[in-house]
Design an enzyme around this catalytic site. Structure first.
Site: not given
Ligand code: FPP
Length: 236
Positions: A17, A19, A21, A30, A65, A203
């Site tokens: 979580d 990304n 931000r 984003r 999502n 945990e």
């Molecule tokens: C949540 O952060 C993250 C996601 C919904 C996507 C996670 C996916 C990846 C990190 C890519 C993974 C890649 C591979 C190849 C497995 P958010 O975007 O909701 O963050 P925020 O809360 O800051 O908006």
């Protein structure tokens, strides 16, 4: 790491979580955060293997999502596609790959590749890497329950045969040990429908660091913290 290796978790779950931000803080769209998050994912997966973690699960895309803006979903699908193509090239890594969730949502071509990777890596045993994609903990339980209902309907089992072991075995994680440690960066303190059955005795470790900034050093901190916890599993 040496001081904590004697109490390593067997199975770690990561909620990737923060990304969005991370990108917004830099004035970037984003999707740049997701790309950076994918890079953190690769580094952390490799580090887990290096230090001897046997099972790791990364929450990459939840059943919820799909409600995100199209360009963000497109970018995530692109990142998943890139990884799936890339990972097929290093079968020698001795890592078993499992995708948790309903693959059909990703289209036939990608779903077939995912199944192929699972099949080809089935006997690799150094580490098992699970990617939760189109995954939801409740959906996982519904999926298992439907299989049980069909077994009862077909008279393969009786309703009294339904127990925790049967349910566990029919989840997407069937045969994988429950999660010992769930790590969620970015300051949020919730499970968000991730491994809800499998983390019954896990945990939890929360940190304000955003996922793209989550380094092996941050993981070491989480592991040290884990090593200091007293786990009682309902006992005294
Ligand atoms: C949540 O952060 C993250 C996601 C919904 C996507 C996670 C996916 C990846 C990190 C890519 C993974 C890649 C591979 C190849 C497995 P958010 O975007 O909701 O963050 P925020 O809360 O800051 O908006």
């Amino acid at each position: 790491m040496s001081e904590t290796t004697d109490r390593l978790p067997v199975h770690i779950g990561f909620i990737m979580d923060g990304n969005g931000r991370w990108a917004q803080k830099r004035g970037l769209p984003r999707k740049f955060g997701h790309r950076e998050g994918a890079s953190a994912f690769r580094k952390i997966a490799r580090y887990c293997k290096k230090i001897g973690i046997k099972y790791v699960t990364f929450y990459a895309f939840s059943t919820e999502n799909w409600s995100r803006p199209k360009d963000e979903i497109d970018e995530l699908m692109k990142l998943f596609g890139e990884y799936i193509d890339e990972v097929g090239e290093y079968a020698e890594e001795n890592t078993r790959l499992i995708f948790l969730g309903d693959k059909s949502a990703f289209g036939k071509e990608m779903a077939d590749k995912m199944s192929e990777l699972e099949r080809d890596s089935r006997d690799f045993d150094e580490m098992t890497l699970m990617l939760a994609m189109n995954y939801g903990g409740r959906d996982d339980i519904v999926h298992a329950t439907r299989q049980i209902a069909a077994m009862v309907e077909n008279k393969e089992i009786r309703h009294t045969d339904v127990d925790e072991a049967l349910i566990s075995g029919l989840l997407y994680t069937g045969g994988i040990p429950d999660a010992d440690l769930i790590i969620r960066p970015s300051g949020e303190k919730r499970l968000s429908n991730f491994l809800i059955w499998q983390s019954a005795y896990a945990e939890f470790y929360f940190t304000d660091v955003l996922w793209p900034d989550f380094t092996p050093k941050e993981l070491d901190k989480a592991l040290e913290d884990f090593a200091s916890r007293k786990r009682r599993f309902g006992g005294v």
